[in-house]
Design a protein around this motif. Structure first.
Motif, PDB file in Angstrom:
ATOM      1  N   VAL A 199      -8.027   8.822  -3.491  1.00 23.24           N
ATOM      2  CA  VAL A 199      -7.129   9.724  -4.205  1.00 23.24           C
ATOM      3  C   VAL A 199      -7.847  11.061  -4.416  1.00 23.24           C
ATOM      4  O   VAL A 199      -8.925  11.109  -5.000  1.00 23.24           O
ATOM      5  N   VAL A 217      -3.176  11.010  -1.149  1.00 24.09           N
ATOM      6  CA  VAL A 217      -3.552   9.600  -1.276  1.00 24.09           C
ATOM      7  C   VAL A 217      -3.617   8.996   0.121  1.00 24.09           C
ATOM      8  O   VAL A 217      -2.692   9.163   0.913  1.00 24.09           O
ATOM      9  N   ASP A 218      -4.717   8.330   0.415  1.00 25.13           N
ATOM     10  CA  ASP A 218      -4.882   7.593   1.663  1.00 25.13           C
ATOM     11  C   ASP A 218      -5.276   6.164   1.320  1.00 25.13           C
ATOM     12  O   ASP A 218      -5.726   5.900   0.206  1.00 25.13           O
ATOM     13  N   TYR A 219      -5.135   5.271   2.286  1.00 19.37           N
ATOM     14  CA  TYR A 219      -5.561   3.887   2.032  1.00 19.37           C
ATOM     15  C   TYR A 219      -6.147   3.268   3.287  1.00 19.37           C
ATOM     16  O   TYR A 219      -5.872   3.705   4.403  1.00 19.37           O
ATOM     17  N   GLU A 247       1.130   9.486  -5.577  1.00 19.91           N
ATOM     18  CA  GLU A 247       1.361  10.863  -5.113  1.00 19.91           C
ATOM     19  C   GLU A 247       2.307  11.639  -6.027  1.00 19.91           C
ATOM     20  O   GLU A 247       2.256  12.872  -6.060  1.00 19.91           O
ATOM     21  N   ILE A 294      -8.098   2.545  -1.788  1.00 23.39           N
ATOM     22  CA  ILE A 294      -7.279   3.753  -1.705  1.00 23.39           C
ATOM     23  C   ILE A 294      -8.156   4.936  -2.092  1.00 23.39           C
ATOM     24  O   ILE A 294      -9.010   4.835  -2.979  1.00 23.39           O
ATOM     25  N   LYS A 354       0.821   4.186  -2.749  1.00 22.26           N
ATOM     26  CA  LYS A 354       0.602   5.569  -2.303  1.00 22.26           C
ATOM     27  C   LYS A 354       1.703   6.497  -2.802  1.00 22.26           C
ATOM     28  O   LYS A 354       1.429   7.547  -3.384  1.00 22.26           O
ATOM     29  N   TYR A 394       0.826  -1.210   0.000  1.00 17.16           N
ATOM     30  CA  TYR A 394       0.000   0.000   0.000  1.00 17.16           C
ATOM     31  C   TYR A 394       0.862   1.262   0.000  1.00 17.16           C
ATOM     32  O   TYR A 394       0.552   2.231  -0.681  1.00 17.16           O
ATOM     33  N   LYS A 395       1.960   1.236   0.755  1.00 15.02           N
ATOM     34  CA  LYS A 395       2.868   2.395   0.781  1.00 15.02           C
ATOM     35  C   LYS A 395       3.494   2.626  -0.586  1.00 15.02           C
ATOM     36  O   LYS A 395       3.682   3.767  -1.012  1.00 15.02           O
TER      37      LYS A 395
END
Length: 70
Positions: free
Chosen positions: A45, A34-36, A26, A43, A22, A18-19
């Motif tokens: 966006v 961006v979050d998840y 970004e 995710i 992200k 996920y990182k």
């Protein structure tokens, strides 16, 4: 126009996956945030749809080896 979309992210199993998604998303021009949520396989966006499209976001995630459902 500024938009916030949530996408299903498949094939990502770990926090590192996920990182990676992200940080890659970004870097796209027009992406603000961006979050998840790993438990939901989602995710979020926040982006400017005049600079970047959902399809462009999907393309960079797909190149990483994950599946983004738009």
């Amino acid at each position: 126009m500024k938009r916030l979309n949530y996408f299903m992210l498949k094939d990502a199993k770990t926090e590192e996956d996920y990182k990676k998604v992200k940080s890659t998303v970004e870097k796209l021009d027009g992406v603000y945030k961006v979050d998840y949520e790993m438990d939901a396989e989602v995710i979020g966006v926040e982006y400017d749809d005049e600079k970047v499209s959902k399809e462009q976001i999907k393309a960079v995630v797909d190149k990483l080896g994950y599946t983004l459902i738009v």
